[in-house]
Design an enzyme around this catalytic site. Sequence first.
Site, PDB file in Angstrom:
ATOM      1  N   GLY A 239       0.769  -1.237   0.000  1.00  0.00           N
ATOM      2  CA  GLY A 239       0.000   0.000   0.000  1.00  0.00           C
ATOM      3  C   GLY A 239       0.798   1.283   0.000  1.00  0.00           C
ATOM      4  O   GLY A 239       0.208   2.359  -0.124  1.00  0.00           O
ATOM      5  N   CYS A 342     -13.148   3.903 -28.173  1.00  0.00           N
ATOM      6  CA  CYS A 342     -14.457   4.544 -28.276  1.00  0.00           C
ATOM      7  C   CYS A 342     -15.140   4.633 -26.917  1.00  0.00           C
ATOM      8  O   CYS A 342     -16.142   3.949 -26.667  1.00  0.00           O
ATOM      9  CB  CYS A 342     -15.318   3.804 -29.287  1.00  0.00           C
ATOM     10  SG  CYS A 342     -14.640   3.998 -30.929  1.00  0.00           S
ATOM     11  N   TYR A 371       0.257  -1.920 -12.019  1.00  0.00           N
ATOM     12  CA  TYR A 371      -1.168  -1.897 -12.366  1.00  0.00           C
ATOM     13  C   TYR A 371      -1.370  -1.241 -13.732  1.00  0.00           C
ATOM     14  O   TYR A 371      -2.324  -0.498 -13.938  1.00  0.00           O
ATOM     15  CB  TYR A 371      -1.981  -1.185 -11.269  1.00  0.00           C
ATOM     16  CG  TYR A 371      -1.700  -1.754  -9.903  1.00  0.00           C
ATOM     17  CD1 TYR A 371      -2.188  -3.009  -9.567  1.00  0.00           C
ATOM     18  CD2 TYR A 371      -0.899  -1.076  -8.983  1.00  0.00           C
ATOM     19  CE1 TYR A 371      -1.894  -3.571  -8.336  1.00  0.00           C
ATOM     20  CE2 TYR A 371      -0.609  -1.634  -7.753  1.00  0.00           C
ATOM     21  CZ  TYR A 371      -1.109  -2.884  -7.433  1.00  0.00           C
ATOM     22  OH  TYR A 371      -0.816  -3.435  -6.220  1.00  0.00           O
TER      23      TYR A 371
HETATM   24  C1  PLP Z   1      -2.762  -5.159  -3.872  1.00  0.00           C
HETATM   25  C2  PLP Z   1      -2.231  -5.732  -2.627  1.00  0.00           C
HETATM   26  C3  PLP Z   1      -0.931  -5.447  -2.228  1.00  0.00           C
HETATM   27  C4  PLP Z   1      -0.034  -4.485  -2.958  1.00  0.00           C
HETATM   28  O1  PLP Z   1      -0.465  -3.174  -2.851  1.00  0.00           O
HETATM   29  P1  PLP Z   1       0.506  -1.981  -3.336  1.00  0.00           P
HETATM   30  O2  PLP Z   1      -0.288  -0.766  -3.109  1.00  0.00           O
HETATM   31  O3  PLP Z   1       0.806  -2.216  -4.762  1.00  0.00           O
HETATM   32  O4  PLP Z   1       1.722  -2.034  -2.496  1.00  0.00           O
HETATM   33  C5  PLP Z   1      -0.456  -6.070  -1.096  1.00  0.00           C
HETATM   34  N1  PLP Z   1      -1.230  -6.936  -0.391  1.00  0.00           N
HETATM   35  C6  PLP Z   1      -2.490  -7.229  -0.748  1.00  0.00           C
HETATM   36  C7  PLP Z   1      -3.265  -8.178   0.064  1.00  0.00           C
HETATM   37  C8  PLP Z   1      -3.034  -6.624  -1.874  1.00  0.00           C
HETATM   38  O5  PLP Z   1      -4.292  -6.914  -2.217  1.00  0.00           O
END
Ligand code: PLP
Length: 413
Positions: A239, A342, A371
């Site tokens: 995150g 489109c 992503y």
């Molecule tokens: C998507 C996700 C991550 C990675 O998130 P980032 O923001 O890319 O670091 C880590 N753990 C879980 C469980 C996720 O769903």
Amino acid sequence: MTGFTYRNGVLCADSVSLSVLADQIGTPFYVYSETRLRENYAAFYEPLKDLNPLIAYAVKANPNLAVLRVLAACGAGADATGAGEIERAAEAGIDPRKIIFSGVGKTREEIAAALKLGVLQFNCESLPEIEALSAVAQSLNLVAPIALRVNPNIAARTHYKLATGEMGVKFGIDAVQLPDAMALIRRLPALAFKGFQVHVGTHLFDYGNFRDSYAKLAEMVRFWRGEGFSIERLDLGGGVGIPYDGQTQAPFAEYAAIVHETVGDLGCELAFEPGRRLVGDAGVLVSRVVYDKRGASKRFLILDAGMNDLIRPAMYEARHGILPVKESAAEAEAADVVGPICETSDLFGEAYLLPGVDQGDLVAIQQGGAYASAMSSNYNGRALVPEILVSEDTFRIVRRRISVREQMGWEEA
Ligand SMILES: *Cc1c(COP(=O)(O)O)cnc(C)c1O
């Protein structure tokens, strides 16, 4: 030079000119910098090194095998959302004992395959999943290492589609149901409880989100140890955000300090699941301007890349940085940068200033490592674009273009 910088007026990946690459590969394409991937891994690992962390790269951010191999060589494990990502991680040489199996909807087949492979742990997110894990493990005569993903009820300050740690989202076990989940684990056979996981959202800019959720985690550890559970591992999720267009961010050292402060002295092994932070700025999407359309009220630069190649602007209202591949001192006139799809939402962003960019010129859409290709599709009858990995002054095509002709071969008519 590492990452994406101008050399002699041309934007380069490490020392490879994006203009030369475009001539050889054709646009659009993704290009990743191997050196930047390595640097990003080191930048994450070093400030946490004293805690001997497992950096379980979130495969979903960019599942390209070559990217996985680079991170695996750095020492990364993997955080996988399903059997497909586990298969990719294993193929890239990541030891199963470094693979964490995440996700709210693991099927019994996926659980069985992961048990046989011997993954590090299953992060469970619901009571029926705990039951399924126990049943499958018992039927295979195996013991499943289980951790609980807890929903700490924290309203992460990010885009609403990226928040995962509040009451009412599908993720994690609600804190109020934790006693039921722990009782279930105690009662069921074939489960070895390892600890807790939290992941309150993705692209978090405000490290206060982490302080709040890790502090809650520490409280849980103390409480459940008091109830007789041994808690050997904490998984702090992913995150951590990165700056997108024109943003600035507090130094990563502040995140590391929060980790030390909140959970550093609990005597738990620590796992992290970074995705975006490791790969996000290690890639760009290179595209050519097909038309410079001057409408009655607005100027549009229409690219040959679209929302099918990079959906984040349409899906999360993300504003990626965009750079001209050829550096220019010309005065820029603002333009909306759009794709050929489109859909009105096929808009990379409004009012970009791209000096010297004209019909036929190249642009690089930044923060294209996470992503990005991972979420691409063939919508509008489009080829899937190639991915290139650059290392210093050499490059390799690590995914070729998947042409429409080839895609039609997947179908029966
Ligand atoms: C998507 C996700 C991550 C990675 O998130 P980032 O923001 O890319 O670091 C880590 N753990 C879980 C469980 C996720 O769903």
